[in-house]
Motif scaffolding. Structure first.
Motif, PDB file in Angstrom:
ATOM      1  N   THR A   1       0.808  -1.229   0.000  1.00 57.21           N
ATOM      2  CA  THR A   1       0.000   0.000   0.000  1.00 57.21           C
ATOM      3  C   THR A   1       0.835   1.270   0.000  1.00 57.21           C
ATOM      4  OG1 THR A   1      -0.112   0.087   2.421  1.00 57.21           O
ATOM      5  CG2 THR A   1      -1.861  -1.144   1.266  1.00 57.21           C
TER       6      THR A   1
ATOM      7  N   LEU B   1       1.925   2.515   2.673  1.00 54.99           N
ATOM      8  CA  LEU B   1       1.755   3.074   4.009  1.00 54.99           C
ATOM      9  C   LEU B   1       2.773   2.442   4.953  1.00 54.99           C
ATOM     10  CD1 LEU B   1      -2.134   2.941   4.267  1.00 54.99           C
ATOM     11  CD2 LEU B   1      -0.733   4.978   3.947  1.00 54.99           C
TER      12      LEU B   1
ATOM     13  N   ALA C   1       1.509   3.693  10.267  1.00 53.24           N
ATOM     14  CA  ALA C   1       0.235   4.224   9.753  1.00 53.24           C
ATOM     15  C   ALA C   1      -0.857   3.154   9.802  1.00 53.24           C
ATOM     16  CB  ALA C   1       0.406   4.736   8.328  1.00 53.24           C
TER      17      ALA C   1
ATOM     18  N   TYR D   1      -4.316   3.485  11.757  1.00 51.68           N
ATOM     19  CA  TYR D   1      -5.640   3.295  11.148  1.00 51.68           C
ATOM     20  C   TYR D   1      -6.474   2.316  11.964  1.00 51.68           C
ATOM     21  CZ  TYR D   1      -4.826   5.801   6.711  1.00 51.68           C
ATOM     22  OH  TYR D   1      -4.623   6.759   5.759  1.00 51.68           O
TER      23      TYR D   1
ATOM     24  N   GLU E   1      -6.453   1.025   1.285  1.00 43.74           N
ATOM     25  CA  GLU E   1      -6.072   1.848   0.130  1.00 43.74           C
ATOM     26  C   GLU E   1      -7.107   2.934  -0.120  1.00 43.74           C
ATOM     27  OE1 GLU E   1      -3.325  -1.212  -2.489  1.00 43.74           O
ATOM     28  OE2 GLU E   1      -5.489  -1.254  -2.791  1.00 43.74           O
TER      29      GLU E   1
ATOM     30  N   CYS F   1      -9.091   4.256   2.195  1.00 48.05           N
ATOM     31  CA  CYS F   1      -8.910   5.214   3.296  1.00 48.05           C
ATOM     32  C   CYS F   1      -7.715   6.121   3.040  1.00 48.05           C
ATOM     33  CB  CYS F   1      -8.742   4.487   4.620  1.00 48.05           C
ATOM     34  SG  CYS F   1     -10.239   3.690   5.218  1.00 48.05           S
ATOM     35  N   ALA F   2      -6.640   5.556   2.546  1.00 52.15           N
ATOM     36  CA  ALA F   2      -5.440   6.349   2.267  1.00 52.15           C
ATOM     37  C   ALA F   2      -5.723   7.386   1.182  1.00 52.15           C
ATOM     38  CB  ALA F   2      -4.280   5.439   1.865  1.00 52.15           C
ATOM     39  N   ARG F   3      -6.468   7.003   0.146  1.00 50.58           N
ATOM     40  CA  ARG F   3      -6.800   7.965  -0.916  1.00 50.58           C
ATOM     41  C   ARG F   3      -7.718   9.058  -0.383  1.00 50.58           C
ATOM     42  NH1 ARG F   3      -3.905   4.409  -2.440  1.00 50.58           N
ATOM     43  NH2 ARG F   3      -2.515   5.793  -1.364  1.00 50.58           N
TER      44      ARG F   3
ATOM     45  N   ARG G   1      -7.800  10.113   2.675  1.00 43.85           N
ATOM     46  CA  ARG G   1      -6.960  10.956   3.532  1.00 43.85           C
ATOM     47  C   ARG G   1      -6.073  11.864   2.689  1.00 43.85           C
ATOM     48  NH1 ARG G   1      -6.919  14.063   6.855  1.00 43.85           N
ATOM     49  NH2 ARG G   1      -5.254  14.290   8.336  1.00 43.85           N
ATOM     50  N   GLU G   2      -5.462  11.307   1.633  1.00 43.62           N
ATOM     51  CA  GLU G   2      -4.611  12.102   0.743  1.00 43.62           C
ATOM     52  C   GLU G   2      -5.382  13.238   0.101  1.00 43.62           C
ATOM     53  OE1 GLU G   2      -3.045   9.328  -2.074  1.00 43.62           O
ATOM     54  OE2 GLU G   2      -1.435   8.673  -0.755  1.00 43.62           O
ATOM     55  N   SER G   3      -6.665  13.017  -0.123  1.00 44.74           N
ATOM     56  CA  SER G   3      -7.488  14.046  -0.758  1.00 44.74           C
ATOM     57  C   SER G   3      -8.022  15.050   0.257  1.00 44.74           C
ATOM     58  CB  SER G   3      -8.650  13.398  -1.520  1.00 44.74           C
ATOM     59  OG  SER G   3      -9.564  12.795  -0.621  1.00 44.74           O
ATOM     60  N   GLY G   4      -7.602  14.906   1.505  1.00 41.27           N
ATOM     61  CA  GLY G   4      -7.959  15.895   2.505  1.00 41.27           C
ATOM     62  C   GLY G   4      -9.161  15.571   3.366  1.00 41.27           C
TER      63      GLY G   4
END
Length: 137
Positions: free
Chosen positions: A12, A14, A18, A22, A51, A53-55, A57-60
């Motif tokens: 991932t 991460l 991390a 999570y 994955e 969740c990570a996207r 989070r990356e998108s704010g």
């Protein structure tokens, strides 16, 4: 398939830290299984979820919103309109941010062209004279 935390981190992108975070924050939709030695064992579904969740989070998306989304998914069928509303609200925030970034990028791109032109002409010295840069440059 079953994966150890190191494998999931590698797949991932991460960190192990991390992934543990999570889990502590309740972002997974199901409990993370442990092997007889107490080590976390992740499934393909767990990897797909982390994955996502990570996207998000990356998108704010704030952690609280991701947690709410995970809670809704955990609850099962019947709350899809709430999930959709949560995702739409985040989508609208991103679209607004992208519009603002686009305006900023246009201005910066214009300034880059001006500086490149003025540097090529040898007239860049007066680009920033006094307290403000000329608006046409």
């Amino acid at each position: 398939m079953a994966y150890g935390i190191g494998e999931v981190a590698a797949r991932t992108g991460l960190s192990v830290h991390a992934l543990r975070f999570y889990e502590r924050e309740g972002l997974f939709v199901g409990p993370i299984v442990r092997d007889p030695g107490g080590r976390r064992v992740f499934s393909d579904d767990d990897i797909g979820w982390v994955e996502l969740c990570a996207r998000l989070r990356e998108s704010g998306m704030p952690l609280e919103a991701i947690r709410k989304y995970a809670d809704l998914v955990r609850e099962g069928a019947g709350n899809e309109p709430e999930r959709l509303a949560l995702l739409r609200a985040h989508q609208e925030r991103i679209e607004s941010q992208m519009a603002a970034l686009s305006v900023g990028l246009s201005m910066i791109s214009y300034k880059v062209r001006v500086y490149e032109k003025r540097l090529a002409e040898g007239t860049a010295a007066d680009l920033w004279s006094g307290s403000r840069e000329p608006s046409g440059d």
